[in-house]
Design a protein around this motif. Structure first.
Motif, PDB file in Angstrom:
ATOM      1  N   LEU A 185       0.773  -1.185  -0.164  1.00 33.34           N
ATOM      2  CA  LEU A 185       0.072   0.068   0.052  1.00 33.34           C
ATOM      3  C   LEU A 185       0.577   1.060  -0.025  1.00 33.34           C
ATOM      4  N   LEU A 186       1.990   1.285   0.657  1.00 29.70           N
ATOM      5  CA  LEU A 186       3.002   2.506   0.661  1.00 29.70           C
ATOM      6  C   LEU A 186       3.219   2.808  -0.702  1.00 29.70           C
ATOM      7  N   ARG A 187       3.834   1.684  -1.258  1.00 26.60           N
ATOM      8  CA  ARG A 187       4.589   1.460  -2.581  1.00 26.60           C
ATOM      9  C   ARG A 187       3.622   1.917  -3.795  1.00 26.60           C
ATOM     10  N   ASN A 188       2.339   1.451  -3.584  1.00 26.02           N
ATOM     11  CA  ASN A 188       1.449   1.397  -4.848  1.00 26.02           C
ATOM     12  C   ASN A 188       0.196   2.112  -4.630  1.00 26.02           C
ATOM     13  N   SER A 189      -0.062   3.008  -3.804  1.00 29.10           N
ATOM     14  CA  SER A 189      -1.098   3.941  -3.403  1.00 29.10           C
ATOM     15  C   SER A 189      -0.766   5.404  -2.912  1.00 29.10           C
ATOM     16  N   ASP A 190      -1.816   6.107  -3.346  1.00 30.56           N
ATOM     17  CA  ASP A 190      -1.448   7.619  -2.753  1.00 30.56           C
ATOM     18  C   ASP A 190      -2.019   7.790  -1.353  1.00 30.56           C
ATOM     19  N   LYS A 191      -2.608   6.783  -0.879  1.00 30.15           N
ATOM     20  CA  LYS A 191      -3.061   6.920   0.587  1.00 30.15           C
ATOM     21  C   LYS A 191      -2.177   7.395   1.686  1.00 30.15           C
ATOM     22  N   THR A 192      -2.508   8.340   2.435  1.00 27.01           N
ATOM     23  CA  THR A 192      -1.499   8.620   3.711  1.00 27.01           C
ATOM     24  C   THR A 192      -1.390   7.598   4.794  1.00 27.01           C
ATOM     25  N   VAL A 193      -0.344   7.864   5.009  1.00 25.33           N
ATOM     26  CA  VAL A 193      -0.017   6.719   6.357  1.00 25.33           C
ATOM     27  C   VAL A 193      -1.219   6.347   7.326  1.00 25.33           C
ATOM     28  N   ASP A 251      -7.170   1.320   7.233  1.00 21.92           N
ATOM     29  CA  ASP A 251      -7.394   0.083   6.282  1.00 21.92           C
ATOM     30  C   ASP A 251      -6.799  -1.212   7.007  1.00 21.92           C
ATOM     31  N   LEU A 252      -5.616  -0.934   7.528  1.00 26.93           N
ATOM     32  CA  LEU A 252      -5.265  -2.310   8.337  1.00 26.93           C
ATOM     33  C   LEU A 252      -5.712  -2.492   9.497  1.00 26.93           C
ATOM     34  N   ARG A 253      -6.407  -1.567  10.056  1.00 31.45           N
ATOM     35  CA  ARG A 253      -7.281  -1.784  11.302  1.00 31.45           C
ATOM     36  C   ARG A 253      -6.396  -1.472  12.645  1.00 31.45           C
ATOM     37  N   PHE A 254      -5.273  -0.610  12.338  1.00 32.42           N
ATOM     38  CA  PHE A 254      -4.560  -0.137  13.704  1.00 32.42           C
ATOM     39  C   PHE A 254      -5.457   1.110  14.218  1.00 32.42           C
ATOM     40  N   SER A 255      -5.242   0.977  15.579  1.00 33.72           N
ATOM     41  CA  SER A 255      -5.909   1.884  16.298  1.00 33.72           C
ATOM     42  C   SER A 255      -5.566   3.443  16.227  1.00 33.72           C
ATOM     43  N   GLN A 306      12.503   0.884   9.300  1.00 34.74           N
ATOM     44  CA  GLN A 306      12.306   2.507   9.020  1.00 34.74           C
ATOM     45  C   GLN A 306      10.837   2.834   9.214  1.00 34.74           C
ATOM     46  N   THR A 307      10.658   4.150   9.456  1.00 34.98           N
ATOM     47  CA  THR A 307       9.337   4.429   9.502  1.00 34.98           C
ATOM     48  C   THR A 307       8.534   4.324   8.071  1.00 34.98           C
ATOM     49  N   PRO A 308       7.103   4.227   8.124  1.00 29.72           N
ATOM     50  CA  PRO A 308       6.434   4.296   6.894  1.00 29.72           C
ATOM     51  C   PRO A 308       6.762   5.456   6.040  1.00 29.72           C
ATOM     52  N   GLY A 309       7.125   6.674   6.310  1.00 27.80           N
ATOM     53  CA  GLY A 309       7.105   7.692   5.649  1.00 27.80           C
ATOM     54  C   GLY A 309       8.709   7.358   5.040  1.00 27.80           C
ATOM     55  N   GLN A 310       9.588   7.077   5.819  1.00 28.84           N
ATOM     56  CA  GLN A 310      10.998   6.813   5.353  1.00 28.84           C
ATOM     57  C   GLN A 310      11.237   5.852   4.144  1.00 28.84           C
ATOM     58  N   PHE A 311      10.107   4.806   4.306  1.00 28.41           N
ATOM     59  CA  PHE A 311      10.129   3.702   3.309  1.00 28.41           C
ATOM     60  C   PHE A 311       9.363   4.098   2.229  1.00 28.41           C
ATOM     61  N   ARG A 312       8.668   4.979   2.159  1.00 28.15           N
ATOM     62  CA  ARG A 312       7.616   5.387   0.969  1.00 28.15           C
ATOM     63  C   ARG A 312       8.871   6.511   0.233  1.00 28.15           C
ATOM     64  N   LYS A 313       9.586   7.082   0.936  1.00 25.97           N
ATOM     65  CA  LYS A 313      10.444   8.018   0.186  1.00 25.97           C
ATOM     66  C   LYS A 313      11.792   7.162  -0.205  1.00 25.97           C
ATOM     67  N   SER A 314      11.951   6.048   0.016  1.00 32.96           N
ATOM     68  CA  SER A 314      13.227   5.251  -0.328  1.00 32.96           C
ATOM     69  C   SER A 314      13.188   4.820  -1.638  1.00 32.96           C
TER      70      SER A 314
END
Length: 178
Positions: A137-145, A151-155, A170-178
């Motif tokens: 989802l982080l790589r292939n969607s424009d959805k925010t973290v 969507d993945l049901r985290f609180s 690494q954080t989701p933001g760092q992963f998306r930028k890499s």
């Protein structure tokens, strides 16, 4: 890996079969007015030869162990649950106890069996599946973290970020930028 051979043939059998196939190909490529009947006759002969070989060299197929059956059922349910979560058909990711209840097993027995079969516990399988879907989802969607976390049901987003960092390094933001 999941394909089971029908039979195991000794190498010398292959040379005999090659000759049969070459004759069949030669007749098929020819221009005889009886080509269809000749090819048909060779095919019938080849089918009888195949049946004979199958009876003689048939592979022994071992039945699955109870552990393999349990593990396969668990993995199928894991995929189904995550798909239903992403399609908003269900509201939560199943825990070990949910899988065990569905399979009519004790949670410890389920985890021990899956670990013995795969080397990973049920919890590890769930976490890896969530992590894999989060990466996708982080790589292939424009959805925010935050949307992905929802969507993945985290609180909340911070729980998702901690989970992702623990799994990815690494954080989701760092992963998306890499």
């Amino acid at each position: 890996q999941e394909t089971i051979p029908v039979m195991y043939l000794p190498s010398e059998i292959f040379s005999d079969l090659r000759v049969s196939y070459e004759i069949l190909h030669k007749e098929y490529s020819g221009h005889s007015p009886y080509k269809r009947r000749i090819v048909g006759g060779h095919l019938v002969s080849l089918l009888f030869k195949t049946k004979e070989l199958l009876l003689k060299y048939k592979a022994k197929i071992e039945t699955e162990s109870r552990g393999e059956v349990i593990t396969a059922a668990f993995r199928q349910l894991l995929n189904k649950n995550l798909l239903e979560v992403l399609q908003n058909k269900v509201d939560f990711i199943w825990a070990v106890t949910d899988y065990a209840d569905y399979l009519h097993l004790h949670p410890n027995h389920l985890s021990t069996t899956v670990k013995a079969e795969t080397g990973k516990t049920v919890k590890q399988w769930i976490d890896e599946k969530l992590h894999s879907e989060a990466r996708t989802l982080l790589r292939n969607s424009d959805k925010t973290v935050a949307e992905i976390a929802f969507d993945l049901r985290f609180s909340d987003t911070s729980n998702f970020s901690r989970f992702f960092k623990k799994m990815e390094g690494q954080t989701p933001g760092q992963f998306r930028k890499s």
